[in-house]
Design a protein around this motif. Structure first.
Motif, PDB file in Angstrom:
ATOM      1  N   ARG A 331     -18.210 -68.284  60.256  1.00 40.62           N
ATOM      2  CA  ARG A 331     -17.974 -69.380  60.947  1.00 40.62           C
ATOM      3  C   ARG A 331     -16.914 -70.636  60.096  1.00 40.62           C
ATOM      4  O   ARG A 331     -16.173 -71.233  60.972  1.00 40.62           O
ATOM      5  CB  ARG A 331     -19.359 -69.977  61.021  1.00 40.62           C
ATOM      6  N   ARG A 332     -17.086 -70.482  58.978  1.00 40.70           N
ATOM      7  CA  ARG A 332     -16.178 -71.030  58.032  1.00 40.70           C
ATOM      8  C   ARG A 332     -14.749 -70.836  58.377  1.00 40.70           C
ATOM      9  O   ARG A 332     -14.064 -71.745  58.690  1.00 40.70           O
ATOM     10  CB  ARG A 332     -16.359 -70.995  56.741  1.00 40.70           C
ATOM     11  N   GLY A 333     -14.342 -69.682  58.652  1.00 39.37           N
ATOM     12  CA  GLY A 333     -12.922 -69.140  58.934  1.00 39.37           C
ATOM     13  C   GLY A 333     -12.664 -69.773  60.281  1.00 39.37           C
ATOM     14  O   GLY A 333     -11.657 -70.328  60.914  1.00 39.37           O
ATOM     15  N   GLU A 334     -13.746 -69.758  61.369  1.00 35.02           N
ATOM     16  CA  GLU A 334     -13.600 -70.267  62.768  1.00 35.02           C
ATOM     17  C   GLU A 334     -13.279 -71.800  62.710  1.00 35.02           C
ATOM     18  O   GLU A 334     -12.528 -72.445  63.483  1.00 35.02           O
ATOM     19  CB  GLU A 334     -14.832 -70.309  63.467  1.00 35.02           C
ATOM     20  N   THR A 335     -13.792 -72.848  61.800  1.00 30.64           N
ATOM     21  CA  THR A 335     -13.460 -74.091  61.631  1.00 30.64           C
ATOM     22  C   THR A 335     -11.992 -74.356  61.507  1.00 30.64           C
ATOM     23  O   THR A 335     -11.548 -75.294  61.734  1.00 30.64           O
ATOM     24  CB  THR A 335     -14.388 -74.827  60.560  1.00 30.64           C
ATOM     25  N   LEU A 336     -11.539 -73.538  60.533  1.00 28.41           N
ATOM     26  CA  LEU A 336     -10.066 -73.658  59.993  1.00 28.41           C
ATOM     27  C   LEU A 336      -9.256 -73.285  61.465  1.00 28.41           C
ATOM     28  O   LEU A 336      -8.124 -73.739  61.505  1.00 28.41           O
ATOM     29  CB  LEU A 336      -9.684 -72.494  58.763  1.00 28.41           C
ATOM     30  N   ILE A 337      -9.593 -72.238  62.067  1.00 31.03           N
ATOM     31  CA  ILE A 337      -9.007 -71.882  63.228  1.00 31.03           C
ATOM     32  C   ILE A 337      -8.648 -73.002  64.226  1.00 31.03           C
ATOM     33  O   ILE A 337      -7.467 -73.532  64.617  1.00 31.03           O
ATOM     34  CB  ILE A 337      -9.349 -70.781  63.895  1.00 31.03           C
ATOM     35  N   PHE A 338      -9.739 -73.796  64.523  1.00 32.35           N
ATOM     36  CA  PHE A 338      -9.852 -74.814  65.463  1.00 32.35           C
ATOM     37  C   PHE A 338      -8.961 -75.840  64.650  1.00 32.35           C
ATOM     38  O   PHE A 338      -8.318 -76.681  65.444  1.00 32.35           O
ATOM     39  CB  PHE A 338     -11.158 -75.146  66.000  1.00 32.35           C
ATOM     40  N   LYS A 339      -8.824 -76.321  63.561  1.00 30.79           N
ATOM     41  CA  LYS A 339      -8.512 -77.107  62.943  1.00 30.79           C
ATOM     42  C   LYS A 339      -6.941 -76.924  62.929  1.00 30.79           C
ATOM     43  O   LYS A 339      -5.960 -77.833  63.250  1.00 30.79           O
ATOM     44  CB  LYS A 339      -8.724 -77.330  61.280  1.00 30.79           C
ATOM     45  N   ASN A 340      -6.465 -75.730  62.958  1.00 29.55           N
ATOM     46  CA  ASN A 340      -4.955 -75.542  63.069  1.00 29.55           C
ATOM     47  C   ASN A 340      -4.536 -75.382  64.547  1.00 29.55           C
ATOM     48  O   ASN A 340      -3.483 -76.074  64.892  1.00 29.55           O
ATOM     49  CB  ASN A 340      -4.630 -73.866  62.646  1.00 29.55           C
ATOM     50  N   LEU A 341      -5.403 -75.123  65.509  1.00 33.47           N
ATOM     51  CA  LEU A 341      -5.007 -75.307  66.886  1.00 33.47           C
ATOM     52  C   LEU A 341      -5.073 -76.833  67.245  1.00 33.47           C
ATOM     53  O   LEU A 341      -4.190 -77.136  67.959  1.00 33.47           O
ATOM     54  CB  LEU A 341      -6.340 -74.592  67.813  1.00 33.47           C
ATOM     55  N   ALA A 342      -6.048 -77.501  66.615  1.00 30.27           N
ATOM     56  CA  ALA A 342      -5.864 -79.040  66.834  1.00 30.27           C
ATOM     57  C   ALA A 342      -4.764 -79.761  66.515  1.00 30.27           C
ATOM     58  O   ALA A 342      -4.305 -80.704  67.007  1.00 30.27           O
ATOM     59  CB  ALA A 342      -7.259 -79.681  66.350  1.00 30.27           C
ATOM     60  N   TYR A 343      -4.269 -79.244  65.229  1.00 28.61           N
ATOM     61  CA  TYR A 343      -2.857 -79.670  64.848  1.00 28.61           C
ATOM     62  C   TYR A 343      -1.884 -79.053  65.279  1.00 28.61           C
ATOM     63  O   TYR A 343      -0.740 -79.214  64.456  1.00 28.61           O
ATOM     64  CB  TYR A 343      -3.334 -80.066  63.344  1.00 28.61           C
ATOM     65  N   ASP A 344      -1.749 -78.302  66.257  1.00 24.33           N
ATOM     66  CA  ASP A 344      -0.656 -77.507  66.633  1.00 24.33           C
ATOM     67  C   ASP A 344       0.142 -76.434  65.671  1.00 24.33           C
ATOM     68  O   ASP A 344       1.245 -76.010  66.095  1.00 24.33           O
ATOM     69  CB  ASP A 344       0.177 -78.513  67.098  1.00 24.33           C
ATOM     70  N   ALA A 345      -0.731 -76.228  64.923  1.00 24.74           N
ATOM     71  CA  ALA A 345      -0.437 -75.133  63.771  1.00 24.74           C
ATOM     72  C   ALA A 345      -0.675 -73.506  64.714  1.00 24.74           C
ATOM     73  O   ALA A 345      -1.474 -72.739  63.740  1.00 24.74           O
ATOM     74  CB  ALA A 345      -0.872 -75.182  62.603  1.00 24.74           C
TER      75      ALA A 345
END
Length: 720
Positions: A331-345
């Motif tokens: 789930r920690r990895g999932e938070t980083l995924i959504f952070k990247n998606l939110a910032y268009d990375a």
């Protein structure tokens, strides 16, 4: 006569000897299977070897008996015609049966090693159980034995938290389902699973009693059950996890072992926060527990998928990432995924998603996100290959839906129908017909599609609101042959009137495809000269898009009717041309002088796009006053208006209402504001004696092309 008697005695001896050898063979084969089974468990090797050897041992029996009975002659290399035929045919049959039975099975190790980069930036690796060797099962509701309105949330609250807890163990593959009645539970579970989990609970005098059942998916009979008591429901859920794990993993290939965090640790110890979480009210869940990382994560996911607000997406993704240390590693990895998606990375997000899919190839969230990225890049080949690979490795209803959609996108209609024919006896008829309908329509087999739709209506007459789009499509396609030119007129980029969601329509080969921001690609089918439809009745959602023309006879807007079981919702999407895109880019970059000119050009080219005039009015207004006057204007309106809150942050005016996203207010006059999230809403303030006393909302009616004041109580609030 005497010779015949001797021959019969000799035959009897041969039969006895044959049976003795055959009995020895059975004992030796069984002993070998037991030894192989022990070796496989000891060294984490695929259990399919036992099944494979068993079929070989059974399959060779016909040839073995013939050999044992005639071994003296055969040992002297004297074979009769029947033996020359039977022996090779027997071997070929064994090869064919084992190939089709085990050709797609992983016969290697039950574990694999994955490499990843830790949060500290170090290269690391971990050994995990391959998904093929995990025990899959649905988790259904826990029925309340007595009615208690304060505890009804636990009916699925227990299931949700139990699944989340069990997901930490990669020997298991639990799936959550909202099905409540036994017949539907069995129909859903028996297709791809041997077991399912449900239960019952009651709350009496501050004490919880929860009984958990592990049931046979074919007949709902209880295989194992255990009752747990206590005054702390979260501790009980942890104990239920131990019970379920013990039944499904204790004697399986359950090494390596996995960390098992308590529910209170990875979720929240606030029952009120968890109740909000279960009901999908993530905003109030995080108000009850400001460190509730799982709620921030789910809220970020919801906001991202529906493109509600970029501000909100980033804020929630940041919060989930901030409190990620509370979560299990994945789930920690999932938070980083959504952070990247939110910032268009998007490239970083794709790399992380593929890493997570090494751990959980069948995870719906990760697969959905990967399909989303393939949709953004229009990588249709990768879309289909991933869907096909996922289904072949782990057949499931969800993977079947994805494969069906990917096949339609890539125009592989016959392949879809062929795969459906192999599983149609396992699936409920209404699901089969729903999956058959679209490939038949896209293939152009209108007669078959009409027959399929008739069966769907017969089986589910209550689905009338869902299937009406396909009634319209079939009626149109009966008399119209759709060409590529017919489809190309729908192409373009569109922006929703009431949110930040965008969509792209384009023709690929002979199919019109639609990609909605942060969602997956959908194949569209014509249902009228200016109408396209999509959706799946079995997924309880269908769409009808009707396109409107301007004075230049060009499509400038489409009206979207979204249908569920008994309701229809209307939204509008504006076509965005290069002039609009240029103006919006300049405005976002704060180049107001250039943006002003660009918006004037865009308005001339798009007379119906009312919101372009609003943005131009804002530019003209802020250029007409000084910054001090603007800030004083903001200060006048700052405050609470019932559920509405207005505040200044970094010199900008923001608005927030519970359950709605944070948005920036852009003034067009002293008392009226627009926003770039919901074009359709203007926020206005009424003054008395120089002071703001009230907040109201105006809405734009696209059909009538006028602004009107929302007079209902939920939109007019006095300043506190």
């Amino acid at each position: 006569m005497e010779q015949e008697i001797k021959s019969k005695k000799f035959d009897k001896k041969r039969v006895t000897k044959t049976l003795q050898f055959f009995a020895a063979y059975l004992v030796a084969a069984w002993t070998l299977l037991q030894f192989v089974d022990w070796v496989l468990i000891r060294y984490n090797i695929s259990p399919y070897w036992v099944d494979l050897l068993l079929w070989i041992f059974i399959g060779i029996i016909p040839s073995l008996i013939i050999y044992l009975y005639n071994q003296e002659r055969i040992n002297n290399r004297v074979l009769k015609l029947r033996e020359k035929i039977i022996f090779p045919v027997n071997i070929i049959l064994i090869l064919v049966i084992t190939y089709f039975g085990f050709g797609n099975s992983d016969l290697g190790a039950t574990t694999k090693t994955i490499a990843y980069t830790s949060e500290e930036g170090n290269q690391a690796s971990a050994v995990i159980t391959k998904e093929e060797f995990r025990t899959g099962f649905p988790i259904y509701n826990f029925e309340p034995k007595t009615k208690d309105s304060t505890k009804t949330w636990l009916e699925f609250g227990i299931s949700i938290l139990l699944q989340e807890d069990l997901l930490q163990n990669k020997n298991l593959d639990p799936k959550l389902s909202g099905i409540k009645n036994t017949v539907d539970k069995v129909n859903n579970a028996k297709i791809f699973n041997d077991f399912y989990v449900d239960g019952e609970f009651e709350f009496v005098d501050g004490n919880y009693t929860i009984t958990t059942f592990i049931r046979n998916s074919k007949n709902a009979k209880i295989i194992a059950q255990e009752t747990f008591n206590g005054n702390d429901v979260l501790n009980i859920i942890d104990n239920i996890t131990v019970f379920v794990t013990g039944n499904f993993a204790s004697n399986e290939f359950n090494t390596p072992t996995y960390l098992d965090l308590d529910v209170k640790e990875f979720a929240s110890n606030s029952l009120k926060a968890l109740e909000y979480y279960r009901n999908g009210d993530y905003e109030n869940a995080t108000k009850e527990d400001s460190t509730f990382a799982l709620a921030y994560l789910q809220s970020a996911k919801k906001n991202l998928i529906f493109s509600v607000s970029k501000f909100e997406e980033r804020n929630l993704a940041d919060k989930a990432y901030k409190y990620r240390s509370k979560l299990p590693l994945q789930r920690r990895g999932e938070t980083l995924i959504f952070k990247n998606l939110a910032y268009d990375a998007y490239e970083d997000a794709e790399e992380l998603i593929k890493l997570q899919l090494q751990v959980d190839p069948n995870d719906q969230t990760y697969n959905y996100l990967l399909y989303t990225l393939y949709g953004r890049s229009r990588n249709l080949k990768a879309f289909f290959e991933h869907a096909l690979n996922s289904y072949e490795k782990r057949p499931s209803i969800n993977n079947g839906y994805n494969l069906n959609n990917a096949g339609l996108i890539n125009e592989k209609y016959d392949e879809i129908l062929k795969k459906l024919s192999k599983v149609e006896l396992l699936l409920p008829a209404n699901i089969v017909f729903s999956l058959q309908l679209k490939p038949q329509l896209f293939k152009g087999d209108i007669v078959a599609a009409e027959n399929t739709l008739a069966k769907m209506k017969l089986l589910n007459p209550e689905d009338e609101n869902l299937v009406k789009v396909y009634d319209k499509a079939i009626t149109f396609l009966k008399n119209h042959k759709v060409t590529k030119d017919n489809l190309k007129k729908f192409e373009g980029e569109y922006r929703v009137n009431g949110s930040e969601q965008t969509s792209k329509l384009w023709v690929e080969k002979n199919t019109l495809l639609r990609y909605v921001s942060n969602q997956t690609i959908t194949p569209m089918i014509m249902a009228g000269e200016n109408t396209i439809v999509a959706g799946a009745p079995n997924n309880r959602r269908t769409w009808e898009n009707t396109f409107l023309k301007d004075d230049k006879n060009k499509y400038y807007l489409y009206k979207n009717e979204e249908n569920d079981f008994d309701n229809s919702y209307i939204t509008y999407s504006w076509k965005v041309d290069k002039n609009i895109k240029k103006a919006e880019a300049l405005f976002e970059a704060k180049k107001l002088d250039s943006a002003k000119i660009a918006y004037e050009i865009a308005i001339k080219a798009n007379q119906k796009h009312y919101y372009l005039k609003d943005v131009l009015a804002h530019i003209n207004y802020v250029k007409s006053i000084d910054s001090e006057t603007l800030q004083n204007q903001f200060k006048d309106v700052v405050g609470n208006y019932g559920p509405r809150i207005f505040w200044v942050e970094n010199g900008k005016l923001f608005y927030k209402r519970e359950g709605f996203p944070k948005i920036e207010m852009l003034p067009i006059t002293k008392d009226r504001y627009i926003n770039m999230t919901k074009f359709e809403n203007h926020f206005a303030f009424e003054y008395a004696n120089g002071n703001v006393i009230e907040s109201v909302v105006y809405r734009y009616d696209i059909e009538k092309e006028i602004w009107f004041k929302l007079e209902n109580k939920g939109n007019i609030f006095k300043k506190d």
